[in-house]
Design a protein around this motif. Sequence first.
Motif, PDB file in Angstrom:
ATOM      1  N   GLU A   1      19.430  15.563  -6.067  1.00 49.00           N
ATOM      2  CA  GLU A   1      18.938  14.169  -5.727  1.00 49.00           C
ATOM      3  C   GLU A   1      17.780  13.961  -7.013  1.00 49.00           C
ATOM      4  N   GLU A   2      17.522  12.678  -6.917  1.00 43.68           N
ATOM      5  CA  GLU A   2      16.099  12.603  -8.085  1.00 43.68           C
ATOM      6  C   GLU A   2      15.173  12.563  -7.599  1.00 43.68           C
ATOM      7  N   LEU A   3      14.326  13.493  -8.224  1.00 37.96           N
ATOM      8  CA  LEU A   3      13.293  14.007  -8.183  1.00 37.96           C
ATOM      9  C   LEU A   3      12.187  12.633  -7.472  1.00 37.96           C
ATOM     10  N   PRO A   4      11.452  12.987  -6.392  1.00 36.19           N
ATOM     11  CA  PRO A   4      11.131  11.634  -5.395  1.00 36.19           C
ATOM     12  C   PRO A   4       9.484  10.937  -6.683  1.00 36.19           C
ATOM     13  N   ALA A   5       9.637   9.562  -6.511  1.00 35.73           N
ATOM     14  CA  ALA A   5       8.169   9.153  -7.188  1.00 35.73           C
ATOM     15  C   ALA A   5       7.295   9.153  -6.356  1.00 35.73           C
ATOM     16  N   SER A   6       6.376   8.987  -7.213  1.00 41.73           N
ATOM     17  CA  SER A   6       5.143   8.831  -6.605  1.00 41.73           C
ATOM     18  C   SER A   6       4.232   8.189  -7.689  1.00 41.73           C
ATOM     19  N   ARG A   7       3.184   7.059  -7.106  1.00 43.54           N
ATOM     20  CA  ARG A   7       1.780   6.384  -7.027  1.00 43.54           C
ATOM     21  C   ARG A   7       1.314   7.052  -6.907  1.00 43.54           C
ATOM     22  N   PHE A   8       0.348   8.058  -6.134  1.00 42.35           N
ATOM     23  CA  PHE A   8      -0.419   8.756  -5.735  1.00 42.35           C
ATOM     24  C   PHE A   8      -1.597   9.498  -7.232  1.00 42.35           C
ATOM     25  N   PRO A   9      -0.415   9.641  -8.777  1.00 39.16           N
ATOM     26  CA  PRO A   9      -1.631  10.133  -9.423  1.00 39.16           C
ATOM     27  C   PRO A   9      -2.302   8.351 -10.316  1.00 39.16           C
ATOM     28  N   ALA A  10      -1.523   7.814 -10.502  1.00 34.70           N
ATOM     29  CA  ALA A  10      -2.326   6.428 -11.243  1.00 34.70           C
ATOM     30  C   ALA A  10      -3.281   5.784  -9.501  1.00 34.70           C
ATOM     31  N   ILE A  11      -3.136   6.492  -8.457  1.00 34.36           N
ATOM     32  CA  ILE A  11      -4.271   5.989  -8.308  1.00 34.36           C
ATOM     33  C   ILE A  11      -5.163   6.750  -7.913  1.00 34.36           C
ATOM     34  N   LEU A  12      -5.156   8.219  -7.875  1.00 37.62           N
ATOM     35  CA  LEU A  12      -5.742   9.258  -7.901  1.00 37.62           C
ATOM     36  C   LEU A  12      -6.436   9.018  -9.298  1.00 37.62           C
ATOM     37  N   ALA A  13      -6.306   8.351 -10.282  1.00 38.72           N
ATOM     38  CA  ALA A  13      -6.696   8.551 -11.413  1.00 38.72           C
ATOM     39  C   ALA A  13      -7.638   7.181 -11.712  1.00 38.72           C
ATOM     40  N   LEU A  14      -6.917   6.308 -10.943  1.00 44.22           N
ATOM     41  CA  LEU A  14      -7.971   5.094 -10.798  1.00 44.22           C
ATOM     42  C   LEU A  14      -9.600   5.631 -10.150  1.00 44.22           C
ATOM     43  N   ALA A  15      -9.439   6.023  -9.545  1.00 47.83           N
ATOM     44  CA  ALA A  15     -10.253   6.576  -7.741  1.00 47.83           C
ATOM     45  C   ALA A  15     -11.443   7.158  -8.616  1.00 47.83           C
ATOM     46  N   VAL A  16     -10.930   7.996  -9.172  1.00 49.33           N
ATOM     47  CA  VAL A  16     -11.535   9.164  -9.933  1.00 49.33           C
ATOM     48  C   VAL A  16     -12.815   7.517 -11.535  1.00 49.33           C
ATOM     49  N   ALA A  17     -11.995   7.212 -11.751  1.00 47.02           N
ATOM     50  CA  ALA A  17     -12.503   6.579 -13.023  1.00 47.02           C
ATOM     51  C   ALA A  17     -12.964   5.428 -12.687  1.00 47.02           C
ATOM     52  N   VAL A  18     -12.751   4.365 -11.204  1.00 43.37           N
ATOM     53  CA  VAL A  18     -14.071   3.845 -11.002  1.00 43.37           C
ATOM     54  C   VAL A  18     -15.568   3.993 -10.160  1.00 43.37           C
ATOM     55  N   GLY A  19     -14.878   5.751  -9.826  1.00 47.64           N
ATOM     56  CA  GLY A  19     -15.811   6.618  -8.776  1.00 47.64           C
ATOM     57  C   GLY A  19     -16.461   7.271 -10.487  1.00 47.64           C
ATOM     58  N   ALA A  20     -16.725   7.300 -11.362  1.00 48.29           N
ATOM     59  CA  ALA A  20     -16.994   7.359 -12.793  1.00 48.29           C
ATOM     60  C   ALA A  20     -17.834   6.470 -13.595  1.00 48.29           C
ATOM     61  N   LEU A  21     -17.153   5.277 -13.165  1.00 47.09           N
ATOM     62  CA  LEU A  21     -18.181   3.904 -13.984  1.00 47.09           C
ATOM     63  C   LEU A  21     -19.121   3.588 -12.849  1.00 47.09           C
ATOM     64  N   LEU A  22     -19.186   4.202 -11.174  1.00 44.46           N
ATOM     65  CA  LEU A  22     -20.287   3.577 -10.417  1.00 44.46           C
ATOM     66  C   LEU A  22     -21.170   5.041 -10.581  1.00 44.46           C
ATOM     67  N   LEU A  23     -21.231   5.416 -11.381  1.00 44.30           N
ATOM     68  CA  LEU A  23     -21.553   6.636 -11.737  1.00 44.30           C
ATOM     69  C   LEU A  23     -22.633   6.420 -12.660  1.00 44.30           C
ATOM     70  N   VAL A  24     -22.119   5.970 -13.619  1.00 37.54           N
ATOM     71  CA  VAL A  24     -22.576   5.581 -15.013  1.00 37.54           C
ATOM     72  C   VAL A  24     -23.915   4.155 -14.019  1.00 37.54           C
ATOM     73  N   ILE A  25     -23.334   3.069 -13.810  1.00 38.35           N
ATOM     74  CA  ILE A  25     -24.046   2.487 -13.446  1.00 38.35           C
ATOM     75  C   ILE A  25     -25.608   2.660 -12.565  1.00 38.35           C
ATOM     76  N   VAL A  26     -24.938   3.563 -11.742  1.00 36.64           N
ATOM     77  CA  VAL A  26     -25.946   4.346 -10.626  1.00 36.64           C
ATOM     78  C   VAL A  26     -27.169   4.745 -11.998  1.00 36.64           C
ATOM     79  N   VAL A  27     -26.330   6.020 -13.130  1.00 33.53           N
ATOM     80  CA  VAL A  27     -27.190   5.871 -14.045  1.00 33.53           C
ATOM     81  C   VAL A  27     -28.186   5.716 -14.557  1.00 33.53           C
ATOM     82  N   LEU A  28     -27.929   4.453 -15.137  1.00 35.60           N
ATOM     83  CA  LEU A  28     -28.336   3.479 -16.190  1.00 35.60           C
ATOM     84  C   LEU A  28     -29.612   2.617 -15.425  1.00 35.60           C
ATOM     85  N   VAL A  29     -29.589   2.608 -13.947  1.00 36.24           N
ATOM     86  CA  VAL A  29     -30.079   1.945 -12.667  1.00 36.24           C
ATOM     87  C   VAL A  29     -30.843   2.431 -12.391  1.00 36.24           C
ATOM     88  N   ARG A  30     -30.979   3.738 -12.900  1.00 33.54           N
ATOM     89  CA  ARG A  30     -31.941   4.914 -12.699  1.00 33.54           C
ATOM     90  C   ARG A  30     -32.993   5.490 -13.699  1.00 33.54           C
TER      91      ARG A  30
END
Length: 127
Positions: free
Chosen positions: A96-125
Amino acid sequence: MWQAIRRWFDPRELRSVGSTPDYRFSLANERTFLAWLRTGLALVAGGLAAAQFLPPLPLAHLREAIAIALLVLGATVAIRAVDHWARTERAIRLGEELPASRFPAILALAVAVGALLLVIVVLVRGL
């Protein structure tokens, strides 16, 4: 749902469907699974490092929130990895066709958002 979880632990059930594929496809699926596990382990290690080594941050319990978010994300990646491996192996065996997944995109966005939040914390600190 329980049947899907049972498949994770019972290789005989997985092998009872379809036909034996070219071993290279199964090995490639396993390598992908192991790569996801390494990602999950890296997130868990990052969560432990955040809990142990980050200094207290300006917002109350921010360090703990970062650590818990990384630990939960690491656990989610590990569980998602084994589920995707089992579903992919089944699809390969059934031709059969291999199962599609949105999880890699969701994980990449979660990591990117987390990194941006940490940049803000570092700058504010730093101010």
